[in-house]
Design a protein around this motif. Structure first.
Motif, mmCIF file in Angstrom:
data_model
loop_
_atom_site.group_PDB
_atom_site.id
_atom_site.type_symbol
_atom_site.label_atom_id
_atom_site.label_comp_id
_atom_site.label_asym_id
_atom_site.label_seq_id
_atom_site.Cartn_x
_atom_site.Cartn_y
_atom_site.Cartn_z
ATOM 1 N N GLU A 130 0.901 -1.260 -0.107
ATOM 2 C CA GLU A 130 -0.026 -0.002 0.009
ATOM 3 C C GLU A 130 0.884 1.334 0.007
ATOM 4 O O GLU A 130 0.448 2.202 -0.562
ATOM 5 C CB GLU A 130 -0.993 -0.147 1.283
ATOM 6 N N ARG A 131 2.048 1.301 0.579
ATOM 7 C CA ARG A 131 2.775 2.122 0.881
ATOM 8 C C ARG A 131 3.870 2.337 -0.444
ATOM 9 O O ARG A 131 4.689 3.322 -0.512
ATOM 10 C CB ARG A 131 3.743 2.399 2.036
ATOM 11 N N CYS A 132 3.549 1.455 -1.383
ATOM 12 C CA CYS A 132 4.349 1.433 -2.601
ATOM 13 C C CYS A 132 5.767 1.085 -2.331
ATOM 14 O O CYS A 132 6.776 1.463 -3.249
ATOM 15 C CB CYS A 132 4.411 2.615 -3.405
ATOM 16 N N MET A 133 6.312 0.396 -1.316
ATOM 17 C CA MET A 133 7.538 0.158 -0.810
ATOM 18 C C MET A 133 8.114 -1.230 -1.426
ATOM 19 O O MET A 133 9.107 -1.468 -1.749
ATOM 20 C CB MET A 133 7.683 -0.183 0.566
ATOM 21 N N ILE A 134 6.924 -2.154 -1.652
ATOM 22 C CA ILE A 134 7.031 -3.288 -2.483
ATOM 23 C C ILE A 134 5.836 -3.592 -3.547
ATOM 24 O O ILE A 134 5.100 -3.077 -3.499
ATOM 25 C CB ILE A 134 7.461 -4.569 -1.736
ATOM 26 N N GLY A 135 6.575 -4.346 -4.630
ATOM 27 C CA GLY A 135 5.389 -4.856 -5.621
ATOM 28 C C GLY A 135 6.033 -5.443 -6.603
ATOM 29 O O GLY A 135 7.186 -5.953 -6.902
ATOM 30 N N VAL A 136 5.213 -5.929 -7.753
ATOM 31 C CA VAL A 136 5.762 -6.460 -8.710
ATOM 32 C C VAL A 136 6.779 -5.571 -9.688
ATOM 33 O O VAL A 136 6.374 -4.691 -9.909
ATOM 34 C CB VAL A 136 4.601 -6.835 -9.799
ATOM 35 N N GLY A 137 7.901 -6.169 -9.695
ATOM 36 C CA GLY A 137 9.045 -5.401 -10.326
ATOM 37 C C GLY A 137 9.713 -4.229 -9.365
ATOM 38 O O GLY A 137 10.290 -3.489 -9.765
ATOM 39 N N ASN A 138 9.270 -4.447 -8.113
ATOM 40 C CA ASN A 138 9.809 -3.434 -7.281
ATOM 41 C C ASN A 138 9.957 -4.244 -5.727
ATOM 42 O O ASN A 138 9.451 -4.305 -5.045
ATOM 43 C CB ASN A 138 8.692 -2.428 -6.957
ATOM 44 N N LEU A 139 11.171 -5.067 -5.856
ATOM 45 C CA LEU A 139 11.531 -5.949 -4.910
ATOM 46 C C LEU A 139 12.855 -5.622 -4.093
ATOM 47 O O LEU A 139 13.055 -6.218 -3.291
ATOM 48 C CB LEU A 139 11.783 -7.092 -5.403
ATOM 49 N N PHE A 140 13.430 -4.326 -4.365
ATOM 50 C CA PHE A 140 14.661 -4.094 -3.629
ATOM 51 C C PHE A 140 14.312 -3.887 -1.966
ATOM 52 O O PHE A 140 15.111 -4.436 -1.390
ATOM 53 C CB PHE A 140 15.171 -2.774 -4.191
ATOM 54 N N PHE A 141 13.197 -3.315 -1.624
ATOM 55 C CA PHE A 141 13.209 -3.075 -0.202
ATOM 56 C C PHE A 141 13.021 -4.436 0.523
ATOM 57 O O PHE A 141 13.575 -4.784 1.568
ATOM 58 C CB PHE A 141 12.047 -2.122 0.137
ATOM 59 N N LEU A 142 12.147 -5.358 -0.126
ATOM 60 C CA LEU A 142 12.020 -6.745 0.327
ATOM 61 C C LEU A 142 13.278 -7.370 0.587
ATOM 62 O O LEU A 142 13.885 -8.074 1.397
ATOM 63 C CB LEU A 142 11.006 -7.709 -0.426
ATOM 64 N N LYS A 143 14.207 -7.526 -0.596
ATOM 65 C CA LYS A 143 15.551 -7.814 -0.502
ATOM 66 C C LYS A 143 16.331 -7.221 0.582
ATOM 67 O O LYS A 143 17.007 -8.212 1.264
ATOM 68 C CB LYS A 143 16.181 -7.738 -1.890
ATOM 69 N N GLU A 144 16.313 -6.034 0.628
ATOM 70 C CA GLU A 144 17.237 -5.407 1.557
ATOM 71 C C GLU A 144 16.848 -5.658 3.130
ATOM 72 O O GLU A 144 17.572 -5.925 4.048
ATOM 73 C CB GLU A 144 17.056 -4.015 1.695
ATOM 74 N N LEU A 145 15.441 -5.950 3.528
ATOM 75 C CA LEU A 145 15.088 -6.328 4.539
ATOM 76 C C LEU A 145 15.449 -7.710 5.057
ATOM 77 O O LEU A 145 15.987 -8.002 6.066
ATOM 78 C CB LEU A 145 13.516 -6.243 4.759
ATOM 79 N N LEU A 146 15.148 -8.569 4.079
ATOM 80 C CA LEU A 146 15.879 -9.969 4.098
ATOM 81 C C LEU A 146 17.364 -9.932 4.633
ATOM 82 O O LEU A 146 17.904 -10.773 5.401
ATOM 83 C CB LEU A 146 15.587 -11.033 3.101
ATOM 84 N N TYR A 147 17.966 -9.099 3.829
ATOM 85 C CA TYR A 147 19.516 -9.050 3.941
ATOM 86 C C TYR A 147 19.878 -8.732 5.313
ATOM 87 O O TYR A 147 20.744 -9.079 6.154
ATOM 88 C CB TYR A 147 20.127 -8.181 2.836
ATOM 89 N N ARG A 148 19.186 -7.469 5.765
ATOM 90 C CA ARG A 148 19.376 -7.079 7.157
ATOM 91 C C ARG A 148 19.076 -7.949 8.214
ATOM 92 O O ARG A 148 19.698 -7.879 9.189
ATOM 93 C CB ARG A 148 18.481 -5.651 7.321
ATOM 94 N N ILE A 149 18.080 -8.799 7.864
ATOM 95 C CA ILE A 149 17.983 -9.851 9.204
ATOM 96 C C ILE A 149 18.512 -11.130 8.840
ATOM 97 O O ILE A 149 18.241 -12.204 9.643
ATOM 98 C CB ILE A 149 16.386 -10.250 9.334
ATOM 99 N N HIS A 150 19.565 -11.127 7.881
ATOM 100 C CA HIS A 150 20.213 -12.274 7.832
ATOM 101 C C HIS A 150 19.663 -13.624 7.300
ATOM 102 O O HIS A 150 20.036 -14.656 7.458
ATOM 103 C CB HIS A 150 21.100 -12.860 9.227
ATOM 104 N N ARG A 151 18.755 -13.304 6.495
ATOM 105 C CA ARG A 151 17.860 -14.507 5.894
ATOM 106 C C ARG A 151 18.478 -14.586 4.637
ATOM 107 O O ARG A 151 17.504 -14.409 3.415
ATOM 108 C CB ARG A 151 16.345 -14.281 6.066
ATOM 109 N N ILE A 152 19.665 -15.107 4.244
ATOM 110 C CA ILE A 152 20.089 -15.106 2.926
ATOM 111 C C ILE A 152 19.598 -16.228 2.084
ATOM 112 O O ILE A 152 19.399 -16.368 1.118
ATOM 113 C CB ILE A 152 21.779 -15.107 3.041
ATOM 114 N N ASP A 153 19.102 -17.221 2.961
ATOM 115 C CA ASP A 153 18.590 -18.278 2.204
ATOM 116 C C ASP A 153 17.450 -17.992 1.495
ATOM 117 O O ASP A 153 16.974 -18.569 0.431
ATOM 118 C CB ASP A 153 18.139 -19.333 3.465
ATOM 119 N N LEU A 154 16.638 -17.132 2.186
ATOM 120 C CA LEU A 154 15.211 -16.628 1.664
ATOM 121 C C LEU A 154 15.440 -15.619 0.579
ATOM 122 O O LEU A 154 15.002 -15.618 -0.705
ATOM 123 C CB LEU A 154 14.166 -15.905 2.638
ATOM 124 N N LEU A 155 16.648 -14.870 0.503
ATOM 125 C CA LEU A 155 16.980 -14.007 -0.286
ATOM 126 C C LEU A 155 17.459 -14.819 -1.722
ATOM 127 O O LEU A 155 17.126 -14.356 -2.759
ATOM 128 C CB LEU A 155 18.183 -13.024 0.072
#
Length: 407
Positions: A52-77
């Motif tokens: 809803e805040r346009c922070m993630i979406g189809v073709g807009n995944l960088f923030f989601l990638k960064e979140l997973l990187y910050r919490i060390h979930r490289i497996d999900l990344l």
């Protein structure tokens, strides 16, 4: 929304545990109001809000990638987003690419480094400033940091109390905060304001890093700083608690900047007008500029005088006035049709941020328009109990306005 994208969010959310969700919410605080985040109990709900805040979406995944990187979930990344630790580290080196602020990265890193025993020590030392109910045994360090922010014990530009607490038993983490503060000061000192004209008309300013002509600021005092501050109203429920702190902050900053500073309290409507008119007719020939602050309740195109009535719990909505001549700058606490917020204990969010930024950036010869832009950014990031505030700048300045700091 594509089925594949929804499947991706579902699979990632199913793999996250409660502590990781708390970390993701903490990292999202600059984009989502605290009240909204507090109600979230499932990662899928967080992802919905971020969409809803346009922070993630189809073709807009960088923030989601960064979140997973910050919490060390490289497996999900790697498994779901086709990225890797090395790729993220390269991307995050690009200036402006990171969406999680240095401030939140710092606090999260400290929370990770503290042992359980360390956390209990921090809670014990905070029993005065924070309510005991907020320091329960099961409260995580991120929750403690959040309560410290809510109570304005820490903020992005003031980590003094946290440093004092950590100094006694984790001096290494205190040094991390020192390094963060040093990096922040260095960032401001490196930034240059880019304007289309590259030469100052004043020879003495040729060595300045800013580009563009600069207003002359050579008199002492530079001018009057007039403060009209309405604190006490006939209806005591409308008293503006915290505004005295705003007045003191403005007087401190502008006296330091060599202005003749005067404050008038609790003026009625005609007296407000008469006071401003009085100062407009003074002899300004040996002065450089004029500054005026008006603190009061208000409505669109109106300022509330101190004998006014009506139920108001927040401060003024701005006038839509636009200056009709050159060399004028108006800074307003909020855009039209929105409210501005004031702490009864520490003062206006906008004024306190303005004074802090002026004390930080004036010695580095940052001009006023860019200081106000930085204030806008800082205020817009804050969460006022679930609400947001967006200040506004209106300017017909023709040159850079740089306040001379006394040596």
């Amino acid at each position: 929304m594509s089925t594949e994208f929804r499947k991706l969010l579902f699979e990632v959310s199913e793999a996250l545990v409660t502590e990781e969700l708390s970390a993701l919410k903490f990292f999202s605080l600059d984009y989502v109001a605290k009240g909204t985040l507090e109600a979230i109990r499932d990662p899928k709900d967080l992802f919905e809000v971020l969409q809803e805040r346009c922070m993630i979406g189809v073709g807009n995944l960088f923030f989601l990638k960064e979140l997973l990187y910050r919490i060390h979930r490289i497996d999900l990344l790697t498994a779901h987003l086709g990225s890797s630790r090395e790729e993220m580290e390269r991307e995050l080196q690009v200036p402006g690419r990171a969406q999680v602020s240095d401030y939140r990265q710092l606090l999260y890193g400290i929370a990770e480094d503290l042992t359980s025993e360390n956390v209990q020590k921090v809670k014990f030392l905070l029993q005065g400033p924070l309510q005991k109910s907020k320091l329960q045994e099961n409260a995580s360090m991120l929750q403690v940091f959040l309560e410290m922010e809510i109570n304005e014990i820490i903020k992005e530009d003031n980590l003094t109390m946290l440093k004092d607490i950590l100094q006694g038993f984790r001096a290494d983490l205190k040094k991390k905060i020192d390094a963060y503060e040093g990096k922040k000061r260095e960032k401001y000192s490196r930034e240059e304001v880019r304007y289309p004209v590259s030469v100052s008309v004043y020879p003495e300013e040729q060595g300045a890093k800013q580009y563009g002509e600069i207003y002359k600021m050579k008199n002492n005092p530079h001018g009057y700083c007039l403060i009209i501050n309405n604190h006490i109203f006939k209806n005591r429920r409308h008293n503006r608690e915290g505004t005295l702190q705003d007045g003191e902050a403005v007087k401190r900053v502008f006296k330091w900047l060599q202005f003749e500073t005067v404050e008038y309290m609790d003026l009625e409507g005609k007296k407000i007008y008469d006071t401003v008119e009085e100062y407009s007719k003074k002899d300004h020939r040996n002065m450089d500029c004029f500054v005026c602050f008006i603190f009061s309740h208000g409505e669109k195109d109106k300022i509330k005088e101190s004998d006014s009535s009506g139920h108001l719990e927040v401060d003024a909505r701005p006038s839509t006035s636009i200056p009709d001549r050159a060399d004028i700058l108006i800074g307003m606490a909020t855009v039209e049709d929105y409210l501005c917020y004031r702490s009864r204990r520490t003062g206006s969010v906008y004024i306190q941020s303005l004074c802090e930024m002026m004390e930080l950036l004036c010695p580095q010869r940052v001009d006023l328009a860019n200081i106000l832009t930085e204030v806008n950014r800082e205020v817009a990031k804050k969460d006022m109990e679930g609400f947001k505030q967006m200040p506004k700048i209106t300017s017909t300045l023709l040159k850079l306005l740089i306040f001379e700091v006394p040596q």
